[in-house]
Design an enzyme around this catalytic site. Structure first.
Site, short mmCIF file in Angstrom:
data_model
loop_
_atom_site.label_atom_id
_atom_site.label_comp_id
_atom_site.label_asym_id
_atom_site.label_seq_id
_atom_site.Cartn_x
_atom_site.Cartn_y
_atom_site.Cartn_z
N CYS A 139 10.98 36.71 77.62
CA CYS A 139 10.68 37.74 76.62
C CYS A 139 9.17 37.87 76.41
O CYS A 139 8.57 37.05 75.70
CB CYS A 139 11.38 37.41 75.29
SG CYS A 139 11.07 38.62 73.99
N CYS A 199 8.20 38.54 72.79
CA CYS A 199 8.36 37.37 71.93
C CYS A 199 7.22 36.37 72.13
O CYS A 199 6.68 35.83 71.16
CB CYS A 199 9.69 36.66 72.23
SG CYS A 199 11.16 37.70 72.15
N ASP A 200 6.87 36.11 73.38
CA ASP A 200 5.97 35.00 73.69
C ASP A 200 4.63 35.42 74.29
O ASP A 200 3.79 34.56 74.56
CB ASP A 200 6.66 34.05 74.68
CG ASP A 200 7.98 33.50 74.12
OD1 ASP A 200 8.05 33.29 72.89
OD2 ASP A 200 8.92 33.29 74.90
#
Length: 300
Positions: free
Chosen positions: A133, A136-137
């Site tokens: 992701c 996300c990261d």
């Protein structure tokens, strides 16, 4: 929390949330099961530009808006993992990792799970350089060098997002054929800090002190990277439903036009079913159809 409902929707992605929304508005007592987070795969989408009425929105924002609608309608979201469904004579028994629920109908909307590379030490490096992701990261790798493996829309979207915060982004694709929208590929090619490597696969993950430090390709060339984002496709999540003997095709659930499976009272929608087009808008359509079919089923 009570344990009896008219319908249980399993999976809080776009399809599942839409189904729950339509069921509740029809006066049906519905609950929604989710093992991770509301929104499903769209939480990992950097930007959405093909959903009618929304010129440009990111996935997490769309997920939040949809979940707010569920909250407003007081639809219970049960954060438990569904492990088994038993087809009883006049009801269904939904067993989770915590307890059991008895319902009259079930909608399976569990979507897909990302594939892994299957390389040595891959599991150990998840969260230590390997991610599925980018939204996300990605910020963990600000001003660093990263790589994206894959040649579809998700890979291109990840690369574009990362190119705005990372010094350099490598795209590793196993062939010179990209399974992505032409407009995305053209955008990628205009980015000066994105390097595309075709006809290549990752052979080895290089780690130092338990953290990803680089990748070795099949030709033994090495690239120093701090992060690797995997986008090589996904498979439907159906393990918990296999004891129902539902008709499947290539591990996808087979449904009719009303999203009814081969087992009476069990419906399915979204990315978990066999269909031609997997998009946010078709997931929402599937959810609405399945809710309407459940309503008709319960009325009978």
């Amino acid at each position: 929390m009570k344990s009896d409902f008219d319908c249980a929707v399993i999976g809080a992605g776009v399809a599942g949330m839409t189904a729950a929304l339509y069921l509740k508005r029809a006066g049906i007592d519905v609950c929604l099961f989710e093992k991770e987070f509301v929104g499903g795969q769209i939480n990992k989408t950097y930007t959405i530009k093909n959903y009618p009425g929304l010129v440009d929105i990111d996935g997490p924002s769309l997920a939040f808006t949809m979940s707010s609608q569920l909250k407003e309608l007081e639809i219970p979201i049960i954060f438990e993992k569904v492990e088994n469904i038993t087809d009883l004579e006049h009801s269904k028994l939904v067993k989770t990792n915590k307890t059991e629920y008895r319902v009259k109908a079930v909608i399976i909307a569990t979507g897909k799970k990302e594939r892994s590379l299957g390389l040595d030490n891959e599991k150990e490096l998840i969260g230590h350089g390997i991610s599925w992701c980018a939204t996300c990261d990605g910020n963990l790798f600000k001003e660093k060098v990263v790589a994206v493996v894959g040649g579809g829309n998700t890979a291109m979207e990840n690369a574009l997002y990362l190119s705005n915060i990372c010094d350099k982004v490598y795209i590793i694709n196993r062939s010179d054929n990209f399974r992505t929208d032409k407009i995305l590929l053209e955008q990628v090619k205009t980015k000066e800090n994105i390097v595309i490597i075709v006809n290549s696969v990752i052979k080895t993950l290089i780690s130092e002190n338990g953290v990803l430090a680089g990748i070795q390709l099949h030709d033994n060339s090495k690239i120093r990277v701090s992060g690797l984002f995997v986008a090589i496709g996904s498979d439907p999540v159906v393990d918990f439903a296999k004891n129902l003997d539902i008709e499947m095709s290539n591990n996808y659930i087979v449904v009719d036009e009303g999203m009814q499976t081969s087992v009476e009272g069990i419906f399915a929608c979204g990315d978990v079913i066999e269909k031609d087009l997997y998009q946010i808008i078709t997931a929402a359509s599937d959810g609405a159809k399945s809710a309407n079919s459940v309503k008709n089923f319960l009325n009978r």
